[in-house]
Design a protein around this motif. Structure first.
Motif, PDB file in Angstrom:
ATOM      1  N   PHE A  24      59.163  75.020  -5.707  1.00 50.49           N
ATOM      2  CA  PHE A  24      59.903  74.815  -6.961  1.00 50.49           C
ATOM      3  C   PHE A  24      59.925  76.105  -7.787  1.00 50.49           C
ATOM      4  O   PHE A  24      60.916  76.401  -8.452  1.00 50.49           O
ATOM      5  N   GLY A  25      58.851  76.855  -7.769  1.00 52.78           N
ATOM      6  CA  GLY A  25      58.797  78.110  -8.514  1.00 52.78           C
ATOM      7  C   GLY A  25      59.664  79.206  -7.912  1.00 52.78           C
ATOM      8  O   GLY A  25      60.194  80.052  -8.633  1.00 52.78           O
ATOM      9  N   GLN A  26      59.814  79.212  -6.598  1.00 52.54           N
ATOM     10  CA  GLN A  26      60.599  80.243  -5.915  1.00 52.54           C
ATOM     11  C   GLN A  26      62.098  79.980  -5.961  1.00 52.54           C
ATOM     12  O   GLN A  26      62.894  80.923  -6.003  1.00 52.54           O
ATOM     13  N   LEU A  27      62.484  78.726  -5.935  1.00 53.93           N
ATOM     14  CA  LEU A  27      63.907  78.374  -5.834  1.00 53.93           C
ATOM     15  C   LEU A  27      64.792  78.938  -6.950  1.00 53.93           C
ATOM     16  O   LEU A  27      65.869  79.461  -6.655  1.00 53.93           O
ATOM     17  N   PRO A  28      64.408  78.859  -8.220  1.00 52.17           N
ATOM     18  CA  PRO A  28      65.305  79.343  -9.274  1.00 52.17           C
ATOM     19  C   PRO A  28      65.610  80.840  -9.186  1.00 52.17           C
ATOM     20  O   PRO A  28      66.660  81.289  -9.643  1.00 52.17           O
ATOM     21  N   ARG A  29      64.697  81.604  -8.598  1.00 54.20           N
ATOM     22  CA  ARG A  29      64.899  83.060  -8.492  1.00 54.20           C
ATOM     23  C   ARG A  29      65.667  83.460  -7.241  1.00 54.20           C
ATOM     24  O   ARG A  29      66.146  84.585  -7.135  1.00 54.20           O
ATOM     25  N   ALA A  30      65.771  82.562  -6.282  1.00 58.98           N
ATOM     26  CA  ALA A  30      66.423  82.872  -5.009  1.00 58.98           C
ATOM     27  C   ALA A  30      67.938  82.717  -5.122  1.00 58.98           C
ATOM     28  O   ALA A  30      68.443  82.028  -6.014  1.00 58.98           O
ATOM     29  N   GLN A  31      68.631  83.336  -4.183  1.00 60.18           N
ATOM     30  CA  GLN A  31      70.097  83.235  -4.132  1.00 60.18           C
ATOM     31  C   GLN A  31      70.558  83.150  -2.691  1.00 60.18           C
ATOM     32  O   GLN A  31      69.855  83.555  -1.775  1.00 60.18           O
ATOM     33  N   LYS A  35      67.985  80.934  -0.884  1.00 59.20           N
ATOM     34  CA  LYS A  35      67.878  79.720  -1.699  1.00 59.20           C
ATOM     35  C   LYS A  35      68.101  78.482  -0.847  1.00 59.20           C
ATOM     36  O   LYS A  35      67.361  77.499  -0.952  1.00 59.20           O
ATOM     37  N   ARG A  36      69.111  78.531   0.009  1.00 61.15           N
ATOM     38  CA  ARG A  36      69.404  77.391   0.879  1.00 61.15           C
ATOM     39  C   ARG A  36      68.213  77.114   1.804  1.00 61.15           C
ATOM     40  O   ARG A  36      67.811  75.966   1.988  1.00 61.15           O
ATOM     41  N   GLU A  37      67.611  78.161   2.361  1.00 58.83           N
ATOM     42  CA  GLU A  37      66.483  77.979   3.268  1.00 58.83           C
ATOM     43  C   GLU A  37      65.246  77.448   2.537  1.00 58.83           C
ATOM     44  O   GLU A  37      64.531  76.589   3.056  1.00 58.83           O
ATOM     45  N   LEU A  38      64.992  77.963   1.336  1.00 56.23           N
ATOM     46  CA  LEU A  38      63.872  77.453   0.546  1.00 56.23           C
ATOM     47  C   LEU A  38      64.081  75.978   0.203  1.00 56.23           C
ATOM     48  O   LEU A  38      63.142  75.178   0.277  1.00 56.23           O
ATOM     49  N   PHE A  39      65.313  75.634  -0.158  1.00 57.06           N
ATOM     50  CA  PHE A  39      65.597  74.241  -0.497  1.00 57.06           C
ATOM     51  C   PHE A  39      65.441  73.351   0.736  1.00 57.06           C
ATOM     52  O   PHE A  39      64.882  72.254   0.640  1.00 57.06           O
ATOM     53  N   GLN A  40      65.889  73.813   1.893  1.00 58.02           N
ATOM     54  CA  GLN A  40      65.716  73.036   3.121  1.00 58.02           C
ATOM     55  C   GLN A  40      64.231  72.824   3.424  1.00 58.02           C
ATOM     56  O   GLN A  40      63.824  71.736   3.840  1.00 58.02           O
ATOM     57  N   SER A  41      63.415  73.839   3.176  1.00 56.49           N
ATOM     58  CA  SER A  41      61.968  73.697   3.355  1.00 56.49           C
ATOM     59  C   SER A  41      61.400  72.668   2.389  1.00 56.49           C
ATOM     60  O   SER A  41      60.554  71.851   2.756  1.00 56.49           O
ATOM     61  N   TYR A  90      70.614  67.313  -2.387  1.00 60.38           N
ATOM     62  CA  TYR A  90      70.974  67.762  -1.044  1.00 60.38           C
ATOM     63  C   TYR A  90      72.489  67.724  -0.864  1.00 60.38           C
ATOM     64  O   TYR A  90      73.093  68.669  -0.357  1.00 60.38           O
ATOM     65  N   ASP A  91      73.091  66.626  -1.313  1.00 59.18           N
ATOM     66  CA  ASP A  91      74.548  66.495  -1.211  1.00 59.18           C
ATOM     67  C   ASP A  91      75.270  67.492  -2.112  1.00 59.18           C
ATOM     68  O   ASP A  91      76.338  67.992  -1.765  1.00 59.18           O
ATOM     69  N   LEU A  92      74.686  67.802  -3.267  1.00 60.40           N
ATOM     70  CA  LEU A  92      75.287  68.735  -4.210  1.00 60.40           C
ATOM     71  C   LEU A  92      75.333  70.144  -3.628  1.00 60.40           C
ATOM     72  O   LEU A  92      76.348  70.840  -3.727  1.00 60.40           O
ATOM     73  N   GLY A  93      74.242  70.565  -3.019  1.00 61.05           N
ATOM     74  CA  GLY A  93      74.169  71.887  -2.403  1.00 61.05           C
ATOM     75  C   GLY A  93      73.708  72.959  -3.372  1.00 61.05           C
ATOM     76  O   GLY A  93      73.951  72.876  -4.578  1.00 61.05           O
ATOM     77  N   THR A  94      73.066  73.965  -2.833  1.00 57.64           N
ATOM     78  CA  THR A  94      72.452  75.014  -3.651  1.00 57.64           C
ATOM     79  C   THR A  94      73.472  75.901  -4.355  1.00 57.64           C
ATOM     80  O   THR A  94      73.126  76.572  -5.326  1.00 57.64           O
ATOM     81  N   GLU A  95      74.703  75.911  -3.908  1.00 59.32           N
ATOM     82  CA  GLU A  95      75.730  76.774  -4.512  1.00 59.32           C
ATOM     83  C   GLU A  95      76.437  76.109  -5.696  1.00 59.32           C
ATOM     84  O   GLU A  95      77.165  76.778  -6.435  1.00 59.32           O
ATOM     85  N   HIS A  96      76.223  74.826  -5.885  1.00 60.84           N
ATOM     86  CA  HIS A  96      76.899  74.107  -6.960  1.00 60.84           C
ATOM     87  C   HIS A  96      76.408  74.607  -8.314  1.00 60.84           C
ATOM     88  O   HIS A  96      75.207  74.864  -8.486  1.00 60.84           O
ATOM     89  N   PRO A  97      77.297  74.751  -9.296  1.00 58.37           N
ATOM     90  CA  PRO A  97      76.888  75.263 -10.613  1.00 58.37           C
ATOM     91  C   PRO A  97      75.841  74.402 -11.330  1.00 58.37           C
ATOM     92  O   PRO A  97      75.082  74.918 -12.150  1.00 58.37           O
ATOM     93  N   ASP A  98      75.772  73.109 -11.023  1.00 59.47           N
ATOM     94  CA  ASP A  98      74.801  72.223 -11.668  1.00 59.47           C
ATOM     95  C   ASP A  98      73.469  72.145 -10.923  1.00 59.47           C
ATOM     96  O   ASP A  98      72.536  71.484 -11.386  1.00 59.47           O
TER      97      ASP A  98
END
Length: 189
Positions: A24-31, A35-41, A90-98
């Motif tokens: 959770f701490g790493q995700l906001p800084r990733a791109q 970011k997608r790989e961290l979220f999948q983990s 998961y359905d929203l996806g890491t690239e979504h603005p929200d």
């Protein structure tokens, strides 16, 4: 015996809670891909962690600790909400603005849930169980995680029985989807 074999279930779960908090701490800084790989983990870890708790830990806590239902039921409701929210993320996806705002809200709820487990359910389970029983439960949690789905399935139910029946087939399907996704991502041009 290795340290991991001697680790009891509560220490194992707290270690996983800490790993979840780190993600959770790493995700906001990733791109991008990171970011997608961290979220999948994160998705995988949360899915297998919660399934294992529902199969092994909560039923034992319900039976073994005083007022087990009063301690376990709120945790199960939190986990059910978390499954739905994680599936939506998961359905929203890491690239979504929200995504980042929704992830932050989700992170707060998950961390609060982990805190409830660590301050209410886990200490009561430690008091009511022998060290050997807690070590055996760690093995059962690892076995449950090996056959657990790798993403949330909010409509599958949160009972131990539902997870034991539906979990393995969903896990096979999830792992196949993961393999196809990974192959596609590795072959993008």
């Amino acid at each position: 015996m290795t340290a991991s074999r001697e680790q009891d279930v509560l220490d194992l779960l707290v270690d996983q809670h800490n790993e979840i908090k780190t993600l959770f701490g790493q995700l906001p800084r990733a791109q991008g891909v990171e970011k997608r790989e961290l979220f999948q983990s994160l998705v995988r870890l949360l899915a297998v962690h919660e399934s294992a708790e529902e199969i092994v830990v909560h039923p034992t806590a319900r039976r073994e600790i005083d007022h087990g239902d009063a301690v376990v039921e709120p945790r199960k409701r939190e986990e059910d909400r978390a499954k739905r929210e994680l599936a939506a993320l998961y359905d929203l996806g890491t690239e979504h603005p929200d995504f980042d705002a929704k992830l932050a809200q989700f992170a707060n709820a998950v961390i609060e849930h982990a805190s409830h487990e660590e301050t209410e359910e886990f200490p009561a389970l430690r008091r009511s169980s022998s060290p050997e029983q807690l070590r055996r439960m760690a093995g059962a949690v690892r076995a449950a995680e090996a056959t657990a789905p790798t993403r949330p399935h909010p409509h599958s139910g949160e009972s131990a029985t539902a997870n034991l029946i539906a979990g393995p087939p969903m896990a096979v399907f999830d792992r196949m989807r993961d393999a196809v996704r990974d192959w596609r991502e590795s072959h993008r041009e």
